[in-house]
Scaffold this motif. Structure first.
Motif, PDB file in Angstrom:
ATOM      1  N   ILE A  62      10.745  -7.184   0.267  1.00 30.06           N
ATOM      2  CA  ILE A  62       9.924  -6.909  -0.805  1.00 30.06           C
ATOM      3  C   ILE A  62       8.518  -6.896  -0.328  1.00 30.06           C
ATOM      4  O   ILE A  62       7.628  -5.931  -0.672  1.00 30.06           O
ATOM      5  CB  ILE A  62      10.220  -7.795  -2.199  1.00 30.06           C
ATOM      6  CG1 ILE A  62      11.497  -7.727  -2.662  1.00 30.06           C
ATOM      7  CG2 ILE A  62       9.108  -7.721  -3.277  1.00 30.06           C
ATOM      8  CD1 ILE A  62      11.810  -8.742  -3.773  1.00 30.06           C
ATOM      9  N   LEU A  63       8.199  -7.820   0.493  1.00 30.68           N
ATOM     10  CA  LEU A  63       6.662  -8.040   0.920  1.00 30.68           C
ATOM     11  C   LEU A  63       6.606  -6.730   1.680  1.00 30.68           C
ATOM     12  O   LEU A  63       5.320  -6.225   1.740  1.00 30.68           O
ATOM     13  CB  LEU A  63       6.633  -9.298   1.735  1.00 30.68           C
ATOM     14  CG  LEU A  63       5.185  -9.826   2.266  1.00 30.68           C
ATOM     15  CD1 LEU A  63       4.245  -9.834   1.192  1.00 30.68           C
ATOM     16  CD2 LEU A  63       5.353 -10.827   3.197  1.00 30.68           C
ATOM     17  N   SER A  64       7.527  -6.465   2.722  1.00 33.91           N
ATOM     18  CA  SER A  64       7.345  -5.312   3.510  1.00 33.91           C
ATOM     19  C   SER A  64       7.127  -3.908   2.965  1.00 33.91           C
ATOM     20  O   SER A  64       6.281  -3.136   3.232  1.00 33.91           O
ATOM     21  CB  SER A  64       8.656  -5.052   4.203  1.00 33.91           C
ATOM     22  OG  SER A  64       8.502  -4.034   5.277  1.00 33.91           O
ATOM     23  N   ILE A  65       7.770  -3.849   1.601  1.00 32.86           N
ATOM     24  CA  ILE A  65       7.658  -2.301   0.784  1.00 32.86           C
ATOM     25  C   ILE A  65       6.268  -2.631   0.089  1.00 32.86           C
ATOM     26  O   ILE A  65       5.490  -1.643   0.214  1.00 32.86           O
ATOM     27  CB  ILE A  65       8.600  -2.788  -0.155  1.00 32.86           C
ATOM     28  CG1 ILE A  65      10.094  -2.141   0.484  1.00 32.86           C
ATOM     29  CG2 ILE A  65       8.309  -1.391  -1.287  1.00 32.86           C
ATOM     30  CD1 ILE A  65      11.337  -2.349  -0.553  1.00 32.86           C
ATOM     31  N   LYS A  66       5.720  -3.891  -0.421  1.00 31.70           N
ATOM     32  CA  LYS A  66       4.542  -3.970  -1.009  1.00 31.70           C
ATOM     33  C   LYS A  66       3.256  -3.550  -0.050  1.00 31.70           C
ATOM     34  O   LYS A  66       2.248  -2.999  -0.526  1.00 31.70           O
ATOM     35  CB  LYS A  66       4.446  -5.273  -1.605  1.00 31.70           C
ATOM     36  CG  LYS A  66       5.189  -5.297  -3.011  1.00 31.70           C
ATOM     37  CD  LYS A  66       4.564  -6.230  -4.035  1.00 31.70           C
ATOM     38  CE  LYS A  66       5.715  -6.300  -5.259  1.00 31.70           C
ATOM     39  NZ  LYS A  66       5.366  -5.268  -6.202  1.00 31.70           N
ATOM     40  N   LEU A  67       3.496  -4.201   1.183  1.00 35.17           N
ATOM     41  CA  LEU A  67       2.294  -4.098   2.036  1.00 35.17           C
ATOM     42  C   LEU A  67       2.528  -2.826   2.897  1.00 35.17           C
ATOM     43  O   LEU A  67       1.540  -2.519   3.896  1.00 35.17           O
ATOM     44  CB  LEU A  67       2.340  -5.223   2.769  1.00 35.17           C
ATOM     45  CG  LEU A  67       1.835  -6.604   2.168  1.00 35.17           C
ATOM     46  CD1 LEU A  67       2.135  -7.732   3.270  1.00 35.17           C
ATOM     47  CD2 LEU A  67       0.734  -6.611   1.577  1.00 35.17           C
ATOM     48  N   HIS A  68       3.450  -1.915   2.650  1.00 33.66           N
ATOM     49  CA  HIS A  68       3.845  -0.841   3.672  1.00 33.66           C
ATOM     50  C   HIS A  68       3.876  -0.960   5.122  1.00 33.66           C
ATOM     51  O   HIS A  68       3.314  -0.595   5.782  1.00 33.66           O
ATOM     52  CB  HIS A  68       3.004   0.309   3.175  1.00 33.66           C
ATOM     53  CG  HIS A  68       2.506   0.612   2.046  1.00 33.66           C
ATOM     54  ND1 HIS A  68       3.574   1.506   1.251  1.00 33.66           N
ATOM     55  CD2 HIS A  68       1.547   0.277   0.985  1.00 33.66           C
ATOM     56  CE1 HIS A  68       3.426   1.449  -0.155  1.00 33.66           C
ATOM     57  NE2 HIS A  68       2.197   1.046  -0.431  1.00 33.66           N
TER      58      HIS A  68
END
Length: 129
Positions: A62-68
């Motif tokens: 989720i963090l990876s998706i939010k921070l691209h």
């Protein structure tokens, strides 16, 4: 089909592990004793390994998706999973195999008693002797 299942149940019931578990009426009475600090540490490590396992990897995703930043989950996921696995192994080492064996013996006895009543209803007690 029922004959195949009966044969499989009989073969399993004839193993030394199952015969001893049933003859000794394996139970879980040892779990009534107060656990040692080492046992508590081992169980705690196993519990923490579950918490930092897949939930932590999901959070990294989720963090990876939010921070691209896909590298967060690409690198962090396997590292987190590896750490979780090592913590689980430490917990199993600290807890010891004795309690796992006791539980497995009890489970084998309970399952085989039920399977024998279902699959070999004529005389389940003769199969295990």
């Amino acid at each position: 089909m029922n004959r195949i299942i009966t044969t499989i149940v009989r073969k399993i019931a004839e193993t030394r592990f199952v015969r001893r578990a049933m003859a000794e009426r394996a139970d879980l009475s040892i779990f009534r004793q107060r656990p040692s600090p080492r046992m508590i540490a081992g169980i705690s490590a196993i519990g923490i390994s579950y918490i930092i396992g897949w939930p932590a990897i999901a959070a990294l995703g989720i963090l990876s998706i939010k921070l691209h930043q896909p590298w967060i989950v690409i690198v962090g996921g396997p590292l987190t999973y590896g750490l979780s696995h090592l913590l689980f192994l430490l917990g199993m080492y600290l807890s010891g195999a004795v309690y796992s064996l006791i539980f497995c013996r009890w489970l084998a006895r309970v399952i085989m008693e039920r399977c024998l009543v279902w699959a070999v209803p004529e005389q389940p007690s003769d199969v295990c002797r």
